[in-house]
Write an enzyme that holds these catalytic residues in place. Sequence first.
Site, PDB file in Angstrom:
ATOM      1  N   ALA A 130       0.856  -1.194   0.000  1.00  0.00           N
ATOM      2  CA  ALA A 130       0.000   0.000   0.000  1.00  0.00           C
ATOM      3  C   ALA A 130       0.891   1.243   0.000  1.00  0.00           C
ATOM      4  O   ALA A 130       2.026   1.192   0.482  1.00  0.00           O
ATOM      5  CB  ALA A 130      -0.875  -0.018   1.242  1.00  0.00           C
ATOM      6  N   GLY A 136       0.788  -5.133   0.961  1.00  0.00           N
ATOM      7  CA  GLY A 136      -0.302  -5.222  -0.019  1.00  0.00           C
ATOM      8  C   GLY A 136       0.164  -5.820  -1.340  1.00  0.00           C
ATOM      9  O   GLY A 136      -0.636  -6.416  -2.074  1.00  0.00           O
ATOM     10  N   GLU A 175      -0.089  -9.400  -0.796  1.00  0.00           N
ATOM     11  CA  GLU A 175      -1.520  -9.722  -0.693  1.00  0.00           C
ATOM     12  C   GLU A 175      -2.167  -9.761  -2.077  1.00  0.00           C
ATOM     13  O   GLU A 175      -3.020 -10.600  -2.360  1.00  0.00           O
ATOM     14  CB  GLU A 175      -2.215  -8.703   0.208  1.00  0.00           C
ATOM     15  CG  GLU A 175      -1.773  -8.857   1.662  1.00  0.00           C
ATOM     16  CD  GLU A 175      -2.336  -7.782   2.556  1.00  0.00           C
ATOM     17  OE1 GLU A 175      -1.970  -6.607   2.355  1.00  0.00           O
ATOM     18  OE2 GLU A 175      -3.144  -8.107   3.445  1.00  0.00           O
ATOM     19  N   GLU A 191       3.648  -5.371   7.518  1.00  0.00           N
ATOM     20  CA  GLU A 191       2.708  -4.373   8.071  1.00  0.00           C
ATOM     21  C   GLU A 191       2.902  -4.153   9.565  1.00  0.00           C
ATOM     22  O   GLU A 191       2.746  -3.044  10.064  1.00  0.00           O
ATOM     23  CB  GLU A 191       1.260  -4.808   7.812  1.00  0.00           C
ATOM     24  CG  GLU A 191       0.788  -4.621   6.379  1.00  0.00           C
ATOM     25  CD  GLU A 191       1.098  -5.810   5.473  1.00  0.00           C
ATOM     26  OE1 GLU A 191       1.949  -6.644   5.843  1.00  0.00           O
ATOM     27  OE2 GLU A 191       0.492  -5.896   4.395  1.00  0.00           O
TER      28      GLU A 191
END
Length: 716
Positions: free
Chosen positions: A61, A100, A103, A123
Site C-alpha cells: 500500500a 499489499g 496480498e 505491516e
Amino acid sequence: MAMYSRLPGSVALITLQNPPVNALSAAVRQGIVDTVQRALKDPKVTSVVICGQNGKFCGGADIREFAGPMLGPPLVPMIHAIEAVDKPVAAAIEGVALGGGLELALGCHYRIAHSKALLGLPEVTLGLLPGAGGSQRLPRLIGLTAALDLITTGRHISAAEALKLGILDQVTDNNVVDQAVEFVRRVAGQPLDSRRLSTLPCPCPPDVDSLLDKAMVKVRQRSRGALAPVACVQALMAAASLPYTQGMEKERDLLTTLFNSGQARALQYAFFSQRVVGKWSLPSGASWDNSAARTISKAAVIGLGTMGRGIVVALALTGISVVAVETQEKQLAEASQAVPAMLQREAGRRSLATPPGVISFSSNLQDVSEVELVIEAVFEDMSLKLQVFRHLTSVCRPGTLLCSNTSGLDIDQLAAVTQSPGLVVGMHFFAPAHVMKLLEVVYGPRSSPEAVATAMQLGKRMGKVSVAVGNCPGFVGNRMLKPYLEQANFLLEEGATPQQVDEALEEFGFPMGVFRMSDLSGLDVGWRIRKEAGLTGPGVESTRTRQGRRYSPLPDQVCEAGRLGQKTGRGWYQYDGPGGRVARSDPWVHIFLEAYRAEHGLVARSIAPEEILERCLYALINEGFNILQDAMAAGPEDIDAIYVFGYGWPRHHGGPMFHAGQVGLGRILERLQHHHHNHPDVPHLKPSTLLRRLVAVGSPPVQTWREFINKERVHS
Ligand code: 3HC
Ligand code: NAI
C-alpha cells in the site's frame, strides 16, 4: 497506474507503474481494477500476468496515502475480484512483493518469482496487520505456524524460502515475466477452484490453542506495549477458527483499530524518518547532492577491545579488507581468535553479496600505512587518542580518512593534531558494533563534506542507519542520555528503587530499564568519565552539589564498593556470578540506599510510575530540543532515529521528539516547569527555549519543526 498490453498467444499483461516501488496508490488500484476488467471482457484473452515496472513487483500500500482520507477503489474487493476471475492470473514477482504487494499476489492464482526477489508481510512494523486479506489467505496457503512467524515478525524472506513454504509456484533465474507468461499459457483452461486461497481451509496443528497462546505470550514479551503484533495474532486466531468471510470481518475491525492508533502513526513516522536521515545535509549546505563519497576497500581499526572487534567484523562483512591493530599482546592474541569466529558466525547468518574482506592482525601501527580509512577505538582517554592520531597522521598516506569511535570526546581536538583536519570525522558505533544498527557520523567544524559523505556511505554499506551529528560533548545520543541517567539517580535518592524505575521504563516499552542497562554496559564507563570531568575521585568532597548543580554520588559509591555491573556479578542488581545475565533485586542495594538517605537527611517518599517517566523522559526530550536549537542534529527525525536504533526507544512511540509531539508540547513544557520549580538546582529540567518557541506558535506537528528551526535561525 497500471498498463495493459496483450501479448501474442492470448495473454494479457498488466504492469504496475508507480516508481520507485510501484506502491498501490489510488491511481494504481484504479488501474488494476480497469485492466483486470478489460482482460476479463476480452474474449481473446485466456490468461493474465500481473507484474511491476522497473524490476519491482510491488512495495505494498502507498504509505504516504495513510495520512489522508481513503480515495480510489479499496484493496480488499479489488483482490477478491482478481481471485474470482475465471482465467488464470499469475503474479510475476521481481524485486519485492511486500505487504499489499504480496496480498495482491496471494489473490492471484499462481505466483512466479525471480530468485533474487524478497517477499513478506511487514505491516506489523508499520503498526498495522496485513489488512487486504493477507492475514486470512497466507495461513490458508502455508499453514498457521509459518504464517504466525511471517506476519508477527514482518520479516522479508527470499524467493527460495517462499518456494519452500509454498508461497511460490516457481522460482526462476531468467526473465520472470517471460516465465510467468509461459506458465499461464500452460495452465490455461485448468480448473481454478483449488487456486482460490479464500476457499481453502486453514491447515492448523493439533495443538492450535497452545500454539496461539504461546505466540501471544511471545509477541507481548518481544514488543512490550505494541498493539500491532497482538492484533496480528488475533487475526490469525480468526483465520484458524472462523470461515473466511468472518475472518475478513475480524481483519477489518482489527485494522481499523490499529489504523486509528497513535502507534501506527509513530511507526509510519519511524519508517519515513529512517529515510529522511539518510538524506543528510550539514549547516554548511553540504549534502549528498554536492559531496562525493570515496569507495573504501582497505581500512584499519586501532584497538581491539569490545568496540574494535565488532567494527572489524562489520567492515569485513562488507568485503573491506581490514588491518586490525592492538598494542596489548594478550588482547591481540584474544582478538585474533575471537574476531574470525565472530565473522564466521555473522557471515553464516547473512547471505553476503561479496566474500568477507581479509583481516590481518598486527601490533604495529606502521602496518596501516596503505589503508584508505582508519577507525580508532582505543580507550576513551583524550591524551591517548591524541597520541594515536599524531602517530596515524605521520604513518598514513596523505588523503587517508582518520575516524574516531569516541563516545563523546571533541573531534575537532583530534583533527587539530593531524595534517589534514578536513579528513577527520567521528564514526560512533554502538555495542556490539557488528549488530547494532546505529552509526553517528560526527562532523567537526573542519570536517570536509567528502569525509562526511564517505563515512555516511560506509555506514550504509555496513547496513547501518547513519545519522550525521554535530561535534558537542556526548554528540546527540549520549548527550541526551546524561539528563535521563541523572534523573534516575535523583529518583533513587528521593525514595525509588532501581526496580521501580526500571519497571516504569520497561512498561513504557524500553527493552531494559536504565539500571539494568547500566549494569549491562558496565558502571565503570560513566565513573571514568565523571572522574575525568573532576566530578568524583580523590580530593573531591562527597557532597550532593558539584560544579554548582545537584549531583548524585550514588553511582560513584556503587562503583567504589566494587560493584561494576554484570561483569562483576553485582551492580544495581545481583547476578549469578561475574558475567551473569539475570538481574535479581539485591538487599545490599536497599540497605545502601537507606543508609545513604539517612546520611544526607533525605526522607524517602513513594514515587508514582508517572513521575518516573516524566522526570526521566522529559529531561531527555528537553535536551533533544536544546540539541536542535544548537543545530547539532538537522531535525527531530535524526534524534528519533538515533534513539530508536541505538538506545532501545520503543519504535511504536516513534522516538523522543515524536513522542513529545504526541504527548503535547504544552504539556511537556508545563511538566518541565513544574519539575524545574521543585528542583531549581537541576539545569537539565529548565525548559529549552526552542520548546517554548514551538509552544508559543501553537505546537506545530513534528514534521514541520525542521523548517521552523531553519527559519528561526535565518532570522536570528
Ligand atoms: N509506500 C510509499 N512509499 C514507499 C513505500 C510504500 N509502501 N515503500 C517505499 N517507499 C518509498 C520510500 O519512502 C522512499 O521514498 P524517498 O525516495 O522519497 O525517500 C522510496 O520509496 C525508496 O524506498 P527505500 O529508500 O526504502 O528503497 P529500498 O530499495 O532501500 O527499499 C523497500 C525498498 C524494501 C520496498 C522498502 O522501501 C520498504 O520496505 N518499503 C515498505 C514496504 C512495506 O512495509 N509495505 C507494506 C505497506 S502497508 C500495507 O501494504 C498495508 C496493507 O496490508 C493493507
Ligand atoms: P576497551 O577497553 O574494550 O578496548 C580498548 C582497546 O584499545 C584495548 O584492547 C587496548 O589495549 C587498546 N589500546 C589502547 N591503546 C592502544 C594503542 N595505542 N594502540 C592500539 N590499541 C590500543 O574499550 P571499548 O569499550 O572498546 O571502547 C573503545 C572506544 O569506543 C572508546 O573511545 C569508547 O568510548 C568507545 N565506545 C565504547 C562503547 C562501549 O559500549 N564500550 C560504545 C561506543 C563507543
